[in-house]
Scaffold this active site. Sequence first.
Site, PDB file in Angstrom:
ATOM      1  N   ALA A 273       0.950  -1.200  -0.128  1.00  0.00           N
ATOM      2  CA  ALA A 273       0.014   0.203  -0.030  1.00  0.00           C
ATOM      3  C   ALA A 273       0.749   1.133  -0.063  1.00  0.00           C
ATOM      4  O   ALA A 273       2.083   1.142   0.217  1.00  0.00           O
ATOM      5  CB  ALA A 273      -0.840   0.085   1.236  1.00  0.00           C
ATOM      6  N   GLU A 275       0.959   5.294   1.240  1.00  0.00           N
ATOM      7  CA  GLU A 275       0.403   6.586   2.202  1.00  0.00           C
ATOM      8  C   GLU A 275       0.177   7.832   1.493  1.00  0.00           C
ATOM      9  O   GLU A 275       0.299   8.847   2.194  1.00  0.00           O
ATOM     10  CB  GLU A 275       1.223   6.659   3.566  1.00  0.00           C
ATOM     11  CG  GLU A 275       2.566   7.303   3.078  1.00  0.00           C
ATOM     12  CD  GLU A 275       3.852   6.504   2.883  1.00  0.00           C
ATOM     13  OE1 GLU A 275       5.102   6.977   3.119  1.00  0.00           O
ATOM     14  OE2 GLU A 275       3.597   5.247   2.518  1.00  0.00           O
ATOM     15  N   ASN A 276       0.043   7.852   0.324  1.00  0.00           N
ATOM     16  CA  ASN A 276      -0.081   9.290  -0.339  1.00  0.00           C
ATOM     17  C   ASN A 276      -1.113  10.011   0.433  1.00  0.00           C
ATOM     18  O   ASN A 276      -2.268   9.752   0.786  1.00  0.00           O
ATOM     19  CB  ASN A 276      -0.748   9.160  -1.842  1.00  0.00           C
ATOM     20  CG  ASN A 276       0.060   7.924  -2.470  1.00  0.00           C
ATOM     21  OD1 ASN A 276       0.920   7.991  -2.803  1.00  0.00           O
ATOM     22  ND2 ASN A 276      -1.012   7.175  -2.815  1.00  0.00           N
ATOM     23  N   HIS A 308      -1.382   1.061   9.368  1.00  0.00           N
ATOM     24  CA  HIS A 308      -0.048   1.455   8.900  1.00  0.00           C
ATOM     25  C   HIS A 308      -0.080   2.811   8.054  1.00  0.00           C
ATOM     26  O   HIS A 308       0.719   3.943   8.314  1.00  0.00           O
ATOM     27  CB  HIS A 308       0.766   0.360   8.279  1.00  0.00           C
ATOM     28  CG  HIS A 308       2.129   0.790   7.892  1.00  0.00           C
ATOM     29  ND1 HIS A 308       3.267   0.595   8.655  1.00  0.00           N
ATOM     30  CD2 HIS A 308       2.625   1.278   6.746  1.00  0.00           C
ATOM     31  CE1 HIS A 308       4.298   0.882   8.297  1.00  0.00           C
ATOM     32  NE2 HIS A 308       4.025   1.703   7.110  1.00  0.00           N
ATOM     33  N   GLU A 309      -0.779   2.397   7.077  1.00  0.00           N
ATOM     34  CA  GLU A 309      -0.861   3.794   5.901  1.00  0.00           C
ATOM     35  C   GLU A 309      -1.610   4.931   6.600  1.00  0.00           C
ATOM     36  O   GLU A 309      -1.177   6.141   6.485  1.00  0.00           O
ATOM     37  CB  GLU A 309      -1.657   3.188   4.603  1.00  0.00           C
ATOM     38  CG  GLU A 309      -0.778   2.207   3.965  1.00  0.00           C
ATOM     39  CD  GLU A 309       0.356   2.201   3.789  1.00  0.00           C
ATOM     40  OE1 GLU A 309       0.849   3.270   3.596  1.00  0.00           O
ATOM     41  OE2 GLU A 309       1.361   1.063   3.951  1.00  0.00           O
ATOM     42  N   GLU A 331       9.182   4.599   8.011  1.00  0.00           N
ATOM     43  CA  GLU A 331       8.766   3.194   8.010  1.00  0.00           C
ATOM     44  C   GLU A 331       8.998   2.263   9.383  1.00  0.00           C
ATOM     45  O   GLU A 331       7.978   1.675   9.652  1.00  0.00           O
ATOM     46  CB  GLU A 331       9.495   2.519   6.865  1.00  0.00           C
ATOM     47  CG  GLU A 331       9.248   3.005   5.533  1.00  0.00           C
ATOM     48  CD  GLU A 331       7.614   2.959   5.219  1.00  0.00           C
ATOM     49  OE1 GLU A 331       6.995   2.262   5.893  1.00  0.00           O
ATOM     50  OE2 GLU A 331       7.043   3.617   4.395  1.00  0.00           O
TER      51      GLU A 331
END
Length: 889
Positions: A273, A275-276, A308-309, A331
């Site tokens: 995935a 995270e934009n 997480h994202e 991260e």
Amino acid sequence: MLDLPHDSAPLKPMLLSEYRPPDFLIDRVDLYFHLGEDATEVASVLSVRRNPVAGTPNAPLRLDGEELELLAISLDKAELAPERYRIEADGGLVIPDVPDAFLLDILVRIKPQLNTALSGLYTSGGNFCTQCEAEGFRRITYFIDRPDVSARFWVRIVADKKRYPILLSNGNPGEAGSEGEKHYITWDDPHPKPSYLFALVAGDLVALKDSFTTSSGREFALGIWVRRGDEDKCAHAMASLKASMRWDEETYGLEYDLDVFNIVAVSDFNMGAMENKGLNIFNTRYVLAQPETATDTDYENIESVIAHEYFHNWTGDRVTCRDWFQLSLKEGLTVFRDQQFSAAMGSAAVSRIADIRALRASQFPEDAGPLAHPVQPQSYLRIDNFYTATVYNKGAELIRMMHTLLGRDGFRRGMALYIERHDNSAATIPDFVAAMQDASGIDLSEFARWYHQAGTPEITVEDRYDPASKIFELTVSQKTPPTPGQTGKQPVPIPIAMGLIGPNGDEMPTRLDGETAARDGTRLLVCDQPHQTFRFVDVAAPPSPSLLRGFSAPVKLLGVPLDRLKFLAIHDTDPVARWDAGQRAAIAVLLERVALWRAGKTLPPLDADLVATLRHTLADAARDHAFAAEALMLPSEATLADEMAVVDVEAIHAVREEARSALAGSLATLLGETYRNLTDPSPYKTDGQAIGRRALRNLCLGYLAAGNPEGGARLAKAQFDAQQNMTDVLAALSVLADIDSTERRAALTDFYQRWRNDPLVVDKWFALQARSSLPGTIAAVRGLTRHSAFSRTNPNRLRALVGTFSQANQLHFHDAAGAGYQFLADEVLILDPDNPQVAARMVQALGQWRRFDPARQALMKAQLQRLHDRPGLSTNTFEMVSKSLAGAS
């Protein structure tokens, strides 16, 4: 300097020591996308100024670019003649003699439909989507494509309104309308961001919509966008998103900061995935779930990755990394945060055990191989190759150690200070450590060694008890083995959470020499010297030290006597330490049997204490089914291999299977009773208790089949035929995958026919066969590459078959004739021209050649050399191959 073969230009690595601030900054970028079926035009207006801290007043402007067709360019609205700029060999655009501040208009043409690398703007399932981390934005338009250049992004998207009714980008939506057969929308992101966080999606999508109200009372919209027909598989993802938003507010005081938060699920995606800011793009496997198609593990992974994202919104987006050498800043920190979240949502002990299993399965071998690198690398050719277990998982362990040293409240104060200092800017790992130190007053100056040194530290412990003085001394020694480029290692501060267990199994109070009062429960020791002795006083009886509780440091604990491990496996009051003691006891027992098997000796009956311990665990399983399932699982073949100086795959497999069969025979009655008693005909639930019951029941099924393959095949086929939920179906099929039987063939055929139209379930079908221990698996896997459902253009399908075979089938990948190695190299060569990121990651399985016998070493090196010598090999794959071959003769 690394040289590519066949007279290619030399490759100069990027070095952390050579970091310099950018010559120019971009304050704002306006982007205009005209999405077309054959090509897309992208117009950009960049507000550029010289960077006052760069100290380069005469530097030309250099913009990154790859595979762009330049159509027009103007500076301050004056068209630039061709002699005013140049396009370099790597695709970059250079403009000399520019003023200190100016507007730059650029028009380019790109072809997303031909973008097989899945980096930049590409198409997936007829929809447009982007992946810009790490350096994909330069494939969209010319830009200063580095993390320390943040701009305000305004975007206008124009596309055919029938084919692409949904147009999404970062930030908040603005004006929308129609222009004949086309329509448009604008998006404005009020927060500056680097180009790697840019996102765009356009397609025929539907959404599960919801809303969230923050603790301060602000409501905003939520949307999870998927292809039509998948909207009924998003409920768990939405619930996970809302739970993670609430948790981040309660735990760290961090609220979301835009008017909308969107997630889009796409089937072709190189990563899990992305995270934009405000528009997360996900691999479908981490969004879509329903009981008929998703396992308990799928549900847990979705919850974790969604969190997480989202957590990246602050640790990655609002505060980003200055350069890619700081990748673990976002991260490692965010993995730790999602691990905290998962622990809060379920069993903290079982969640932590999962973290440890992942670390030992992937990161420990990475630390011991030719690709070992520090959590903060010092150089790279392609940053894509450093999205590794070391940067992510070991990086998370470093954050966890700081949390342990500072305590929950101290760590939260440090997080608040870190965000306050660096909000809407690009930070470094030292910036984070400094905030933690300043907020807590705890000296973390030596902690930097953890970031700069590769390798897994090894600690050994000696202890002595004096019954006369009732003094117990614990001497801890540490060393870190040499790794490529780092032969001499300094000691690192190792937090050792510990306690003392008395002879009767009770926790003992502890008082160090010089302390005025004893403490109950777990306490913390810090070992920061090569050798250190801790003296405990008033110890009433000879204790068994329980060390590294909660796995308080990513180290290997060596030399603990087997009798002590067996004792702690039953009596340790810390569940994680109790599980770990059981695992290490089993490792010791199994490796002793491996040695006997290799010597051609008859194996004696399985260690009676090990059998008794597992019997005790199974009989007591009702207290915590999920923990019992973890404790009853023997160490994996990969774990056993990691403990051997020279890996013997056949011996490991034979001994482990023999031990499973012996345990099944000794515990047959109890296993059968447990399996039957845990049968649950009620509707599928994903709460911790239900997941734990299924985990233990399916573990019992595996043991029963190991003890009686014919009866196990019938039992597994009956469970498969019940089709109660995908967790039980897949567990049954996993058992059948290793039993050559009519039940196996019937179940595999039925499974594919039933689910052939669901890509994520078909991935499971491929993976099960790739993991099989049956003879003929290599030929079967090669045959599956010719199956009509196999596709190399889909990273999920490729990872399911080729990745599972090379990473999870130790027995057959390391086939003595080298067929597994040749198969993997064949696949890398096929994939590399189209998707070098995924191809390069596949090479790592060949890089472990030093761990094997000379014959296998030669076979693995031959395939690596074959890859190395291929003309036109991508930089990504060449870097992994050349590092894997380093030192080979």
